[in-house]
Write a protein that holds these residues in place. Structure first.
Motif, PDB file in Angstrom:
ATOM      1  N   TYR A  50       0.842  -1.201   0.000  1.00  8.76           N
ATOM      2  CA  TYR A  50       0.000   0.000   0.000  1.00  8.76           C
ATOM      3  C   TYR A  50       0.877   1.251   0.000  1.00  8.76           C
ATOM      4  CZ  TYR A  50      -3.253   3.585   1.611  1.00  8.76           C
ATOM      5  OH  TYR A  50      -3.991   4.735   1.730  1.00  8.76           O
ATOM      6  N   ARG A  51       1.912   1.245   0.815  1.00  7.59           N
ATOM      7  CA  ARG A  51       2.799   2.404   0.909  1.00  7.59           C
ATOM      8  C   ARG A  51       3.573   2.640  -0.379  1.00  7.59           C
ATOM      9  NH1 ARG A  51       6.671   1.765   4.125  1.00  7.59           N
ATOM     10  NH2 ARG A  51       6.387  -0.358   4.909  1.00  7.59           N
ATOM     11  N   THR A  52       3.796   1.571  -1.143  1.00  9.85           N
ATOM     12  CA  THR A  52       4.569   1.690  -2.379  1.00  9.85           C
ATOM     13  C   THR A  52       3.690   1.488  -3.614  1.00  9.85           C
ATOM     14  OG1 THR A  52       5.148  -0.662  -2.277  1.00  9.85           O
ATOM     15  CG2 THR A  52       6.670   0.913  -1.232  1.00  9.85           C
ATOM     16  N   ASP A  53       2.395   1.742  -3.487  1.00  6.14           N
ATOM     17  CA  ASP A  53       1.445   1.529  -4.577  1.00  6.14           C
ATOM     18  C   ASP A  53       1.841   2.318  -5.822  1.00  6.14           C
ATOM     19  OD1 ASP A  53      -1.434   0.473  -5.226  1.00  6.14           O
ATOM     20  OD2 ASP A  53      -1.443   2.570  -5.855  1.00  6.14           O
ATOM     21  N   SER A  54       1.425   1.829  -6.981  1.00  6.11           N
ATOM     22  CA  SER A  54       1.796   2.472  -8.248  1.00  6.11           C
ATOM     23  C   SER A  54       1.254   3.901  -8.351  1.00  6.11           C
ATOM     24  CB  SER A  54       1.281   1.636  -9.429  1.00  6.11           C
ATOM     25  OG  SER A  54      -0.133   1.519  -9.377  1.00  6.11           O
ATOM     26  N   THR A  57       3.844   6.379  -7.469  1.00 10.42           N
ATOM     27  CA  THR A  57       4.789   6.583  -8.570  1.00 10.42           C
ATOM     28  C   THR A  57       4.196   7.494  -9.639  1.00 10.42           C
ATOM     29  OG1 THR A  57       5.746   4.391  -8.174  1.00 10.42           O
ATOM     30  CG2 THR A  57       6.181   5.423 -10.317  1.00 10.42           C
ATOM     31  N   THR A  58       2.906   7.267  -9.962  1.00 10.04           N
ATOM     32  CA  THR A  58       2.229   8.086 -10.979  1.00 10.04           C
ATOM     33  C   THR A  58       2.224   9.552 -10.579  1.00 10.04           C
ATOM     34  OG1 THR A  58       0.796   6.244 -11.661  1.00 10.04           O
ATOM     35  CG2 THR A  58       0.040   8.483 -12.171  1.00 10.04           C
ATOM     36  N   VAL A  59       1.874   9.820  -9.332  1.00 14.45           N
ATOM     37  CA  VAL A  59       1.841  11.196  -8.841  1.00 14.45           C
ATOM     38  C   VAL A  59       3.241  11.786  -8.834  1.00 14.45           C
ATOM     39  CG1 VAL A  59       1.328  12.675  -6.860  1.00 14.45           C
ATOM     40  CG2 VAL A  59      -0.229  10.814  -7.463  1.00 14.45           C
ATOM     41  N   GLY A  60       4.189  11.046  -8.301  1.00 22.05           N
ATOM     42  CA  GLY A  60       5.557  11.546  -8.211  1.00 22.05           C
ATOM     43  C   GLY A  60       6.135  11.889  -9.569  1.00 22.05           C
ATOM     44  N   GLY A  90      -4.645   7.432   3.242  1.00 25.18           N
ATOM     45  CA  GLY A  90      -4.576   7.692   1.804  1.00 25.18           C
ATOM     46  C   GLY A  90      -4.017   9.049   1.440  1.00 25.18           C
ATOM     47  N   TYR A  91      -4.607  10.088   1.978  1.00 26.30           N
ATOM     48  CA  TYR A  91      -4.172  11.433   1.603  1.00 26.30           C
ATOM     49  C   TYR A  91      -2.751  11.713   2.079  1.00 26.30           C
ATOM     50  CZ  TYR A  91      -8.996  12.574   0.263  1.00 26.30           C
ATOM     51  OH  TYR A  91     -10.224  12.616  -0.333  1.00 26.30           O
ATOM     52  N   ARG A  92      -2.418  11.269   3.276  1.00 26.06           N
ATOM     53  CA  ARG A  92      -1.064  11.510   3.787  1.00 26.06           C
ATOM     54  C   ARG A  92      -0.032  10.795   2.933  1.00 26.06           C
ATOM     55  NH1 ARG A  92      -1.484  11.324  10.436  1.00 26.06           N
ATOM     56  NH2 ARG A  92      -2.974  13.043  10.646  1.00 26.06           N
ATOM     57  N   MET A  95       0.270  12.702  -0.377  1.00 24.90           N
ATOM     58  CA  MET A  95       0.906  14.012  -0.215  1.00 24.90           C
ATOM     59  C   MET A  95       2.418  13.904  -0.270  1.00 24.90           C
ATOM     60  SD  MET A  95      -1.523  15.772   2.679  1.00 24.90           S
ATOM     61  CE  MET A  95      -0.400  17.131   2.976  1.00 24.90           C
ATOM     62  N   THR A  96       2.963  12.788   0.210  1.00 28.95           N
ATOM     63  CA  THR A  96       4.419  12.623   0.182  1.00 28.95           C
ATOM     64  C   THR A  96       4.941  12.587  -1.254  1.00 28.95           C
ATOM     65  OG1 THR A  96       4.299  10.197   0.226  1.00 28.95           O
ATOM     66  CG2 THR A  96       4.352  11.343   2.351  1.00 28.95           C
ATOM     67  N   ALA A  97       4.042  12.213  -2.192  1.00 27.11           N
ATOM     68  CA  ALA A  97       4.442  12.172  -3.597  1.00 27.11           C
ATOM     69  C   ALA A  97       4.170  13.493  -4.308  1.00 27.11           C
ATOM     70  CB  ALA A  97       3.709  11.044  -4.319  1.00 27.11           C
ATOM     71  N   GLY A  98       3.460  14.415  -3.641  1.00 29.40           N
ATOM     72  CA  GLY A  98       3.226  15.725  -4.240  1.00 29.40           C
ATOM     73  C   GLY A  98       1.790  16.030  -4.604  1.00 29.40           C
TER      74      GLY A  98
END
Length: 212
Positions: A50-54, A57-60, A90-92, A95-98
């Motif tokens: 879950y923490r490393t979900d695709s 990556t898409t957002v980042g 989810g949101y937190r 957010m780490t990805a931007g």
């Protein structure tokens, strides 16, 4: 009307400037991440996948390319189990990805609107043809209007009752998922009902036994 063979993934990869999502539901639990949602409810740690979900990556990738991804969620308290999960995990994570998030809380606005609450009604099946439940609901709608209220609100636990209350002019406002059950919250604007006297008159007098 135009159509496209592009998938959602294609659009998220190819957009040039901004990608926006509006969320209005209290529960998106069936749209993905079911295992993580169940882990949250059980008080377990976030699963690694879950923490490393695709999606992260898409957002980042989009943000690093100078693009913007953001969403607005319109909600009201009390928060459902799913909203607690979404806001806490989810949101937190996203957010780490931007990804950006904006919350529109309509609770105070809703609470500030004067309303009557119509609790459950019990009727005699012998009077079913003159709809006593509807008459009681309309009486409440009329009374609320006479007392300067804006709404009549009611709630139930069963989809069948939601369909029935809709025949009385009520609309579904919120679906609140509790741990073991779902609560449906409904409302109808207060208004003066002109044919109440006739409706009450139809309820008077003896009725035949519909089971005979």
């Amino acid at each position: 009307m135009t159509t496209s063979s592009k998938t959602l993934g294609d659009w998220l990869h190819d957009f040039e400037r901004e990608a926006f999502r509006l969320e209005t539901l209290d529960d998106y639990g069936k749209s993905g991440g079911v295992a993580a949602y169940q882990a949250f409810l059980a008080g377990e740690p976030q699963p690694e996948n879950y923490r490393t979900d695709s999606w992260v990556t898409t957002v980042g990738d989009a943000v690093r390319a100078g693009k913007r991804m953001y969403r607005v969620h319109i909600l009201a308290r009390p928060l459902t189990d799913y909203l607690r999960y979404e806001l806490s995990w989810g949101y937190r994570r996203n957010m780490t990805a931007g990804e950006e998030f904006f919350i529109l809380d309509t609770t105070e606005e809703e609470l500030n609107e004067p309303a009557h609450y119509l609790y459950t009604t019990v009727t005699d099946p012998a009077y079913r043809d003159v709809k006593p439940g509807t008459v009681m609901a309309l009486w409440a709608v009329n009374r609320a209007a006479g007392q300067g209220r804006t709404w009549v609100r009611r709630g139930c636990h069963f989809p069948g009752l939601v369909r029935y209350y809709r025949t009385q002019g009520f609309e579904l406002v919120h679906e609140v998922q509790r741990t073991r059950t779902k609560v449906y919250l409904m409302g109808r604007r207060a208004e003066h009902v002109t044919d109440l006297e006739g409706r009450f008159g139809a309820l008077s007098g003896p009725r035949s036994d519909t089971s005979a």
